[in-house]
Design a protein around this motif. Structure first.
Motif, PDB file in Angstrom:
ATOM      1  N   PRO A  65       0.852  -1.197   0.000  1.00 16.30           N
ATOM      2  CA  PRO A  65       0.000   0.000   0.000  1.00 16.30           C
ATOM      3  C   PRO A  65       0.885   1.243   0.000  1.00 16.30           C
ATOM      4  O   PRO A  65       1.893   1.278   0.723  1.00 16.30           O
ATOM      5  N   PRO A  66       0.571   2.251  -0.817  1.00 19.60           N
ATOM      6  CA  PRO A  66       1.405   3.457  -0.870  1.00 19.60           C
ATOM      7  C   PRO A  66       1.529   4.110   0.504  1.00 19.60           C
ATOM      8  O   PRO A  66       2.528   4.751   0.795  1.00 19.60           O
ATOM      9  N   GLN A  67       0.537   3.919   1.350  1.00 22.14           N
ATOM     10  CA  GLN A  67       0.610   4.457   2.698  1.00 22.14           C
ATOM     11  C   GLN A  67       0.051   3.402   3.637  1.00 22.14           C
ATOM     12  O   GLN A  67      -1.036   2.865   3.395  1.00 22.14           O
ATOM     13  N   ALA A  68       0.791   3.089   4.713  1.00 20.53           N
ATOM     14  CA  ALA A  68       0.272   2.121   5.675  1.00 20.53           C
ATOM     15  C   ALA A  68      -0.722   2.832   6.595  1.00 20.53           C
ATOM     16  O   ALA A  68      -0.541   3.998   6.914  1.00 20.53           O
ATOM     17  N   PHE A  69      -1.801   2.159   6.940  1.00 23.93           N
ATOM     18  CA  PHE A  69      -2.755   2.708   7.916  1.00 23.93           C
ATOM     19  C   PHE A  69      -3.450   1.545   8.609  1.00 23.93           C
ATOM     20  O   PHE A  69      -3.175   0.388   8.293  1.00 23.93           O
ATOM     21  N   ASN A  70      -4.281   1.856   9.566  1.00 27.00           N
ATOM     22  CA  ASN A  70      -5.014   0.797  10.243  1.00 27.00           C
ATOM     23  C   ASN A  70      -6.166   0.395   9.322  1.00 27.00           C
ATOM     24  O   ASN A  70      -7.245   0.954   9.376  1.00 27.00           O
ATOM     25  N   TYR A  71      -5.889  -0.616   8.467  1.00 25.17           N
ATOM     26  CA  TYR A  71      -6.791  -0.951   7.349  1.00 25.17           C
ATOM     27  C   TYR A  71      -8.206  -1.296   7.803  1.00 25.17           C
ATOM     28  O   TYR A  71      -9.178  -1.021   7.114  1.00 25.17           O
ATOM     29  N   THR A  72      -8.290  -1.954   8.944  1.00 22.38           N
ATOM     30  CA  THR A  72      -9.610  -2.415   9.376  1.00 22.38           C
ATOM     31  C   THR A  72     -10.110  -1.604  10.571  1.00 22.38           C
ATOM     32  O   THR A  72     -11.048  -2.003  11.256  1.00 22.38           O
ATOM     33  N   GLY A  73      -9.449  -0.478  10.808  1.00 19.42           N
ATOM     34  CA  GLY A  73      -9.919   0.400  11.881  1.00 19.42           C
ATOM     35  C   GLY A  73     -10.860   1.437  11.313  1.00 19.42           C
ATOM     36  O   GLY A  73     -11.490   1.241  10.272  1.00 19.42           O
ATOM     37  N   ASN A  74     -10.918   2.562  12.002  1.00 15.69           N
ATOM     38  CA  ASN A  74     -11.777   3.640  11.549  1.00 15.69           C
ATOM     39  C   ASN A  74     -10.946   4.485  10.583  1.00 15.69           C
ATOM     40  O   ASN A  74     -10.163   5.315  11.005  1.00 15.69           O
ATOM     41  N   VAL A  75     -11.078   4.242   9.289  1.00 13.71           N
ATOM     42  CA  VAL A  75     -10.154   4.851   8.314  1.00 13.71           C
ATOM     43  C   VAL A  75     -10.518   6.323   8.086  1.00 13.71           C
ATOM     44  O   VAL A  75     -11.661   6.629   7.734  1.00 13.71           O
ATOM     45  N   PRO A  76      -9.554   7.250   8.300  1.00 13.00           N
ATOM     46  CA  PRO A  76      -9.850   8.665   8.099  1.00 13.00           C
ATOM     47  C   PRO A  76     -10.319   8.955   6.668  1.00 13.00           C
ATOM     48  O   PRO A  76      -9.820   8.327   5.718  1.00 13.00           O
ATOM     49  N   LEU A  77     -11.268   9.864   6.537  1.00 10.43           N
ATOM     50  CA  LEU A  77     -11.858  10.174   5.225  1.00 10.43           C
ATOM     51  C   LEU A  77     -10.820  10.535   4.175  1.00 10.43           C
ATOM     52  O   LEU A  77     -11.012  10.273   2.985  1.00 10.43           O
ATOM     53  N   GLY A  78      -9.703  11.131   4.632  1.00 15.96           N
ATOM     54  CA  GLY A  78      -8.645  11.519   3.705  1.00 15.96           C
ATOM     55  C   GLY A  78      -8.065  10.328   2.937  1.00 15.96           C
ATOM     56  O   GLY A  78      -7.389  10.504   1.923  1.00 15.96           O
ATOM     57  N   LEU A  79      -8.306   9.110   3.410  1.00 14.51           N
ATOM     58  CA  LEU A  79      -7.750   7.922   2.753  1.00 14.51           C
ATOM     59  C   LEU A  79      -8.803   7.159   1.932  1.00 14.51           C
ATOM     60  O   LEU A  79      -8.577   6.026   1.522  1.00 14.51           O
ATOM     61  N   TRP A  80      -9.936   7.782   1.703  1.00 17.64           N
ATOM     62  CA  TRP A  80     -11.018   7.078   1.020  1.00 17.64           C
ATOM     63  C   TRP A  80     -10.949   7.201  -0.493  1.00 17.64           C
ATOM     64  O   TRP A  80     -11.723   6.557  -1.203  1.00 17.64           O
ATOM     65  N   SER A  81     -10.071   8.067  -1.013  1.00 18.16           N
ATOM     66  CA  SER A  81     -10.084   8.335  -2.457  1.00 18.16           C
ATOM     67  C   SER A  81      -8.841   7.816  -3.146  1.00 18.16           C
ATOM     68  O   SER A  81      -7.780   8.412  -3.069  1.00 18.16           O
ATOM     69  N   PRO A  82      -8.959   6.676  -3.850  1.00 15.32           N
ATOM     70  CA  PRO A  82      -7.788   6.150  -4.530  1.00 15.32           C
ATOM     71  C   PRO A  82      -7.421   6.994  -5.743  1.00 15.32           C
ATOM     72  O   PRO A  82      -8.184   7.842  -6.194  1.00 15.32           O
ATOM     73  N   GLU A  83      -6.233   6.684  -6.257  1.00 17.38           N
ATOM     74  CA  GLU A  83      -5.762   7.290  -7.500  1.00 17.38           C
ATOM     75  C   GLU A  83      -6.387   6.474  -8.654  1.00 17.38           C
ATOM     76  O   GLU A  83      -6.662   5.287  -8.489  1.00 17.38           O
ATOM     77  N   LEU A  84      -6.577   7.102  -9.802  1.00 11.79           N
ATOM     78  CA  LEU A  84      -7.074   6.364 -10.966  1.00 11.79           C
ATOM     79  C   LEU A  84      -5.892   6.050 -11.871  1.00 11.79           C
ATOM     80  O   LEU A  84      -5.023   6.909 -12.057  1.00 11.79           O
ATOM     81  N   GLY A  85      -5.806   4.853 -12.420  1.00  7.53           N
ATOM     82  CA  GLY A  85      -4.675   4.561 -13.300  1.00  7.53           C
ATOM     83  C   GLY A  85      -4.758   3.192 -13.948  1.00  7.53           C
ATOM     84  O   GLY A  85      -5.545   2.339 -13.545  1.00  7.53           O
TER      85      GLY A  85
END
Ligand code: C2O
Length: 562
Positions: free
Chosen positions: A416-436
């Protein structure tokens, strides 16, 4: 007269012996013609013009023996572009015949044809074929039955009869409109109006009772159900009232027989299941109940499709008994089933050359036009490792083979380009993937381990992830975030199942291993068609190997171009 007839008998047995003697068994060429067309079909009192193959719904069952060369000439006499995918067939060095549109080929346009030509080796059981473009697979699908080659037997007692059971969905709408409308409005496609078995919803739906599917069985005999989940957007529990089932194969790989009263079958998976008519002579309902691990806020179709198992000498015409289905969100029954299955004779790679952690799930992106005004200016997407796949205008395999640049890039990330707590409460800032349109390049013959990590973005849902062109070992699964320090110690490297589609547990992860021994371009995607349409797709590019036999042969001359 007598002499003549024994002579005839002797000649006859000699001929039979020569025809079937195992040492004579050689692979055959099996030819089929598929004509794609339209026809009016009525379900739930509603008539729709649907796309079918050879006028059949579900489409024709194709039967081959392991080792056969299957040649299917597909003529598109319908109004839409189409391709056919041979779901689960390994397509060793025949990537051109795999079928996903804009990945291995351009579509067969109306009025044109393409011949799929490939050999099926080392796989036995049930697979299936389906359209691989937009939403056409809702009606363009059928079973692919692979029997042992002559002289070989099933690894279980020969059943008295075999029945293909295709789980599907029906829309009181044109399915091409359903998907086009969702994409235009920036929403998820509307749910279907019924789940079906061999295209029939069964007794609990209007205008359906006369056509409910019935399987006739004789007391004491055993039968093989070849179950295909061709469903578009949901997994299914499967039960038969008062009968146990023994699963003997999944995804055309034999497994350690497992007896149970409930199955979980996800879209993309197939199961070979033995049943014995060992109950009182009567009529019994069997069928599906939707499994939806965590529904989105909107309503969803929470119903069952049913069919009838009927003993031939039964005289009781009262209402059949219904199975006691699990609840739609019964994840413990789902996981208990999937974690109970074991492979046979496996040769799991014990070491790994290429290790990947891939997050998978839904997301939301902001619309750059006003197409998602209905959805607060955002539209749903699916993604792997934060990349939502954008389908190119020409096939990736064609671009790769002919060195055409600008179609895809080779920078799909291994983590993942950025590690986060995948199954936790994911901050809204991480909800938008890149298109490609990024591909992951694999070295020929490298051993690949992928941990698929579900994210809690938009919703936790168990997604069935399908890999084209390979079977993989499912070496581990669990809930929560995958821990690369502690979880590998619990991997099953002895007798895991081999699959082509894995349902990653809701809010959890699944670890798979395979050998990249098949040069070409291979799609992987969520087999919920609604999600795949939203960019929940990714592509592996396996390079040619060093030997002259490790190279992808050139494309067939009739391959459609864009
Ligand atoms: Cu069953 Cu990519 O498909």
């Amino acid at each position: 007269m007598k002499a003549l007839s024994s002579m005839a008998k002797l000649t006859f047995s000699l001929v039979c012996f020569i025809l079937v003697a195992p040492w004579m068994a050689s692979a055959a060429i099996v030819n089929h013609n598929f004509t794609i067309g339209t026809q009016n079909v009525t379900r739930l009192c509603n008539t729709q013009t649907i796309v079918t193959v050879n006028g059949q719904f579900p489409g024709p069952t194709i039967e081959v023996q392991e080792g056969d060369n299957l040649v299917v000439e597909v003529t598109n006499s319908g109004p839409y572009n189409v391709t056919i995918h041979w779901h689960g067939v390994k397509q060793l060095k025949s990537c051109w015949a795999d079928g996903p549109s804009y990945i291995t080929q351009c579509p067969i346009t109306p009025g044109n044809k393409f011949t799929y030509n490939f050999t099926i080796t080392g796989q036995e059981g049930t697979l299936w074929w389906h359209a691989h473009i937009t939403y056409l697979r809702a009606t363009v699908h059928g079973a692919l039955v692979i029997k042992p080659r002559t002289g070989n037997d099933y690894p279980f007692p020969k059943p008295a009869a075999e029945f293909p059971i295709i789980l599907g969905e029906w829309w009181n709408a044109n399915v091409e409109d359903v998907i086009a409308d969702a994409l235009a409005r920036g929403t998820v496609p509307n749910d279907s109006d019924a789940y079906t078995i061999n295209s029939q919803p069964g007794d609990f739906f209007p205008c359906s009772t006369n056509d409910t599917i019935r399987l006739l069985v004789e007391t004491g005999k055993s039968y093989l159900l070849r179950i295909v989940n061709a469903g578009m957007v949901r997994g299914s529990f499967f039960k038969i009232a008062q009968h146990n089932m023994t699963v003997v194969a999944m995804d055309a790989v034999y497994i350690k027989p497992y007896t149970t009263d409930v199955l979980l079958i996800n879209p993309g998976n197939t199961m070979d299941v033995l049943i014995t008519a060992d109950q009182q002579s009567n009529r019994y309902y069997f069928g599906t109940r939707v499994y939806f691990s965590q529904p989105l806020a909107s309503a969803f179709l929470n119903t069952s499709a049913t069919a009838i198992l009927e003993y031939k000498d039964n005289t009781n015409k009262s209402t059949p008994l219904l199975p006691n289905f699990p609840d739609f969100n019964d994840t413990s029954t789902a996981v208990n089933f999937t974690t109970s299955l074991r492979g046979l004779n496996s040769s799991v790679p014990q070491t790994v050359d290429e290790e990947m952690l891939i997050t998978e799930g839904l997301g939301l992106v902001t619309c750059t036009d006003n197409s998602c005004a209905d959805n607060n200016g955002v539209r749903p997407v699916g993604s792997f490792n934060n990349i939502s796949f954008v389908y190119p205008d020409i096939a990736i395999l064609q671009a790769y083979y002919n060195n055409i640049s600008g179609v895809f890039t080779r920078d799909f990330p291994s983590n993942p380009p950025q590690a986060f707590n995948y199954t936790g409460n994911v901050p809204l800032g991480l909800w938008s993937p890149e298109l490609g349109t990024k591909v992951k390049v694999l070295k020929f013959n490298s051993t690949v381990q992928i941990v698929l990590q579900n994210t809690q973005i938009v919703s936790f849902i168990s997604h069935p992830i399908h890999l084209h062109g390979h079977d993989f070992y499912l070496v581990g699964q669990g809930f929560g975030n995958y821990n690369s320090q502690t979880d590998p110690a619990n991997f099953n490297l002895v007798n895991p199942q081999m699959l082509n589609t894995v349902a990653v547990p809701t809010g959890g992860w699944a670890a798979i291993r395979f050998v990249a021994n098949n040069p070409g371009v291979w799609l992987a995607h969520c087999h919920f068609e609604s999600h795949s349409s939203l960019g929940f797709d990714m592509v592996f590019l396996t390079e040619n190997g060093p030997g002259s036999s490790d190279i992808l042969p050139p494309p067939p001359s009739d391959l459609p171009t864009c």
